[in-house]
Design an enzyme around this catalytic site. Structure first.
Site, PDB file in Angstrom:
ATOM      1  N   GLU A 276      30.005  13.591 -22.683  1.00 33.01           N
ATOM      2  CA  GLU A 276      30.412  14.413 -21.374  1.00 33.01           C
ATOM      3  C   GLU A 276      29.235  14.350 -20.387  1.00 33.01           C
ATOM      4  O   GLU A 276      28.477  16.121 -20.930  1.00 33.01           O
ATOM      5  CB  GLU A 276      30.670  15.436 -22.144  1.00 33.01           C
ATOM      6  CG  GLU A 276      31.242  15.221 -23.584  1.00 33.01           C
ATOM      7  CD  GLU A 276      31.442  16.310 -24.840  1.00 33.01           C
ATOM      8  OE1 GLU A 276      30.370  17.368 -24.452  1.00 33.01           O
ATOM      9  OE2 GLU A 276      32.646  16.461 -25.617  1.00 33.01           O
ATOM     10  N   PRO A 277      29.121  13.535 -19.895  1.00 24.54           N
ATOM     11  CA  PRO A 277      28.172  14.273 -18.220  1.00 24.54           C
ATOM     12  C   PRO A 277      28.801  15.217 -17.386  1.00 24.54           C
ATOM     13  O   PRO A 277      29.762  15.179 -17.038  1.00 24.54           O
ATOM     14  CB  PRO A 277      27.441  12.948 -18.180  1.00 24.54           C
ATOM     15  CG  PRO A 277      29.136  11.942 -18.415  1.00 24.54           C
ATOM     16  CD  PRO A 277      29.642  12.320 -19.130  1.00 24.54           C
ATOM     17  N   ARG A 279      25.638  16.874 -15.321  1.00 15.45           N
ATOM     18  CA  ARG A 279      25.083  16.893 -13.754  1.00 15.45           C
ATOM     19  C   ARG A 279      25.152  15.649 -13.002  1.00 15.45           C
ATOM     20  O   ARG A 279      24.550  15.259 -11.931  1.00 15.45           O
ATOM     21  CB  ARG A 279      23.595  17.898 -14.576  1.00 15.45           C
ATOM     22  CG  ARG A 279      22.978  18.255 -13.593  1.00 15.45           C
ATOM     23  CD  ARG A 279      21.564  18.785 -14.468  1.00 15.45           C
ATOM     24  NE  ARG A 279      21.452  19.223 -15.197  1.00 15.45           N
ATOM     25  CZ  ARG A 279      21.708  20.833 -14.804  1.00 15.45           C
ATOM     26  NH1 ARG A 279      21.357  21.341 -13.893  1.00 15.45           N
ATOM     27  NH2 ARG A 279      21.988  21.694 -16.293  1.00 15.45           N
ATOM     28  N   TYR A 319      17.933  30.817 -13.773  1.00 15.25           N
ATOM     29  CA  TYR A 319      16.828  29.923 -14.332  1.00 15.25           C
ATOM     30  C   TYR A 319      15.529  29.462 -13.574  1.00 15.25           C
ATOM     31  O   TYR A 319      15.261  29.001 -14.048  1.00 15.25           O
ATOM     32  CB  TYR A 319      17.855  28.333 -14.315  1.00 15.25           C
ATOM     33  CG  TYR A 319      19.269  28.896 -14.922  1.00 15.25           C
ATOM     34  CD1 TYR A 319      19.341  29.318 -16.147  1.00 15.25           C
ATOM     35  CD2 TYR A 319      20.275  27.515 -13.887  1.00 15.25           C
ATOM     36  CE1 TYR A 319      20.938  28.714 -16.976  1.00 15.25           C
ATOM     37  CE2 TYR A 319      21.585  28.014 -14.386  1.00 15.25           C
ATOM     38  CZ  TYR A 319      21.717  28.688 -15.705  1.00 15.25           C
ATOM     39  OH  TYR A 319      23.550  28.600 -15.964  1.00 15.25           O
ATOM     40  N   CYS A 347      21.420  42.631  -2.948  1.00 20.52           N
ATOM     41  CA  CYS A 347      20.337  43.721  -2.907  1.00 20.52           C
ATOM     42  C   CYS A 347      20.621  43.804  -3.429  1.00 20.52           C
ATOM     43  O   CYS A 347      20.479  44.711  -4.339  1.00 20.52           O
ATOM     44  CB  CYS A 347      21.282  44.506  -2.729  1.00 20.52           C
ATOM     45  SG  CYS A 347      22.569  44.774  -0.990  1.00 20.52           S
ATOM     46  N   TYR A 376      27.452  23.130 -11.025  1.00 21.92           N
ATOM     47  CA  TYR A 376      26.854  23.623 -11.424  1.00 21.92           C
ATOM     48  C   TYR A 376      26.544  25.010 -10.629  1.00 21.92           C
ATOM     49  O   TYR A 376      26.014  26.024 -10.711  1.00 21.92           O
ATOM     50  CB  TYR A 376      25.283  24.645 -12.459  1.00 21.92           C
ATOM     51  CG  TYR A 376      26.039  23.542 -13.848  1.00 21.92           C
ATOM     52  CD1 TYR A 376      26.929  24.099 -14.609  1.00 21.92           C
ATOM     53  CD2 TYR A 376      25.232  21.930 -14.239  1.00 21.92           C
ATOM     54  CE1 TYR A 376      27.480  23.067 -15.649  1.00 21.92           C
ATOM     55  CE2 TYR A 376      25.293  21.384 -15.474  1.00 21.92           C
ATOM     56  CZ  TYR A 376      26.352  22.482 -15.417  1.00 21.92           C
ATOM     57  OH  TYR A 376      26.366  21.315 -17.285  1.00 21.92           O
TER      58      TYR A 376
END
Ligand code: LLP
Length: 423
Positions: A276-277, A279, A319, A347, A376
């Site tokens: 299930e790749p 990225r 992250y 802001c 992502y």
């Protein structure tokens, strides 16, 4: 390897100058390269084949759920790993056959399970006993036995960012390693369930192969226990997680090393391998293009204020992720570099893409790109600060198309509703 390079001093996506797309589409926008998608899929599939693995590659749609991107991968043979009814519908709309769809996730609703069973997808990866019971009831009512994997939690440390690690026992994912056999037995006794696979996924953006190996060894041990107890385990779903380089000095394991880790730990079990790749396939195939609005001299530093913001690309805010930043017009080799903070208009201070990043001089109106934003990026975008969702463009050789339009302000307002007591 990707296809975003300077030609004649101008950054291109394959054969198309990015400035030309910006002039047509406006900024900010995501831009994907077909040639890069094709290359990444090919390198991954070839590595698995070369290692002698019989593998199905199910692209994790959460990394990029653009229908044109998914269709590009589906045409190369990819299936889909989905985590919601929305992603399932999207995969089907993109042309992924139901027989190549895997449904993962810790909180599938009954409605979503009903939909998956009705579509006859390849496999549901069940993560808990209550989910197992709900699924069995739904499938049995329809007179079918749903093929499932039980996702086990192998309790290995993936060595990745805390927010995206999934394979430790304190994480919410999967069935605790030590209880797996017991839950497999429960599954076998249920009328609507056909247990045929073991699944695991230990985290994302892994930069070492050792945690994969540790998890695969545990899967191997479990398969031996299950087979000794009469289970017919035919598939192993090993999840995604292989990292990509976000900076030049990063060197995550190659697809060949990853394939070797699978082949040497699990290759002799006679199981079909499902991967299930996310990225890995799309990360370097996409960039976010933005325009500098102002260059602002602060008390202690220079701020380059761009028209993209944390709502368009959340990864740095969420992250502390690094994305390389490049001007669309190639700076001269001798151009000085100076540290600047690259920030968006939202802001809050979290809306910072880079702190003290050495960059060549930038001025208002200049175009810049954020690299490695194909995974992502758009899929995590929001409308925070009532900013329209960022549009997406797909390039193929010398042509490009807007594959997801920027919503208009009218589109955005159309979803709002004033109750009668306020109108
Ligand atoms: N399979 C499952 C069950 C997953 O949970 C994930 C990712 C994948 C496959 C795909 O993993 P990949 O090959 O892309 O590493 N938003 C974060 C990443 C979250 C990953 C969640 N699960 C980020 O921007 O880094």
């Amino acid at each position: 390897m990707n296809h975003f390079t300077y030609k004649d001093g101008r950054l291109h996506a394959e054969g198309v100058p990015l400035a030309e797309i910006a002039a047509r589409v406006g900024t900010p926008f995501y831009c994907y390269s077909t040639a890069t998608l094709v290359r990444h899929y090919g390198v991954f599939a070839d590595a698995l084949r070369a290692a002698g693995l019989d593998a199905t590659i199910c692209f994790a749609l959460k990394a990029n759920s653009n229908v044109a991107v998914v269709r590009t991968l589906a045409r190369l043979g990819a299936g889909a790993d989905v985590v919601s009814e929305g992603e399932m519908r999207l995969a089907l709309a993109a042309g992924v056959p139901a027989g190549r769809i895997v449904f993962s996730g810790v909180g599938k609703t009954r409605r979503e399970l009903e939909f998956a069973v009705a579509q006859g997808i390849m496999q549901i990866n069940v993560e808990s006993e209550p989910e197992l019971l709900a699924l069995s009831e739904i499938a049995a009512r329809r007179g079918v036995r749903m093929p499932i994997a039980l996702r086990v939690n192998p309790d290995v440390d993936a060595g990745t960012h805390a927010k995206i690690t999934t394979g430790r026992k304190e994480n919410k994912f999967g069935i605790e390693w030590t209880r797996a056999h017991e839950v497999f037995r429960l599954a076998r006794a249920l009328p609507g369930i056909e247990v045929m696979a073991v699944a695991c996924h230990i985290g994302s953006q892994l930069t070492e192969v050792a945690p994969f190996r540790a998890a695969f060894h545990r899967i191997r041990d479990l398969v031996a226990i299950l087979r000794a107890d009469g289970f017919d385990i035919r598939r192993l779903d090993l999840g995604g997680g292989l990292g990509v380089p976000y900076e030049d000095d990063e060197a995550p394991p190659s697809p060949a090393e990853y394939a070797d880790a699978i082949a040497t730990t699990l290759g002799d079990l006679g199981c079909r391998i499902v991967l299930e790749p996310g990225r890995l396939l799309v990360g370097n195939a996409g960039i976010l293009v933005s325009q500098v609005i102002y260059v602002k001299e602060g008390a202690t530093r220079t701020f380059v204020v761009v028209d993209a913001a944390m709502n368009d690309l959340m990864r740095p805010a969420l992250y502390e992720a690094h994305h390389d930043i490049q001007p669309v017009t190639e700076p001269p080799a001798e151009a000085p570099v100076a540290p600047v903070d690259v920030v968006g208009p939202v802001c809050e201070t979290g809306d910072t893409f880079a702190r003290q990043r050495p960059l060549p001089p930038l001025a208002a109106g200049d175009l810049v790109v954020f690299r490695t934003a194909g995974a992502y990026g758009a899929s995590m975008a929001s409308t925070y600060n009532s900013r329209p969702l960022v549009p997406e463009v797909l390039v193929d050789g010398g042509r490009f198309a807007v594959v997801r339009a920027r919503p208009t302000y009218e589109d955005m307002l159309a979803l709002e509703n004033l109750p009668d007591w306020l109108s």
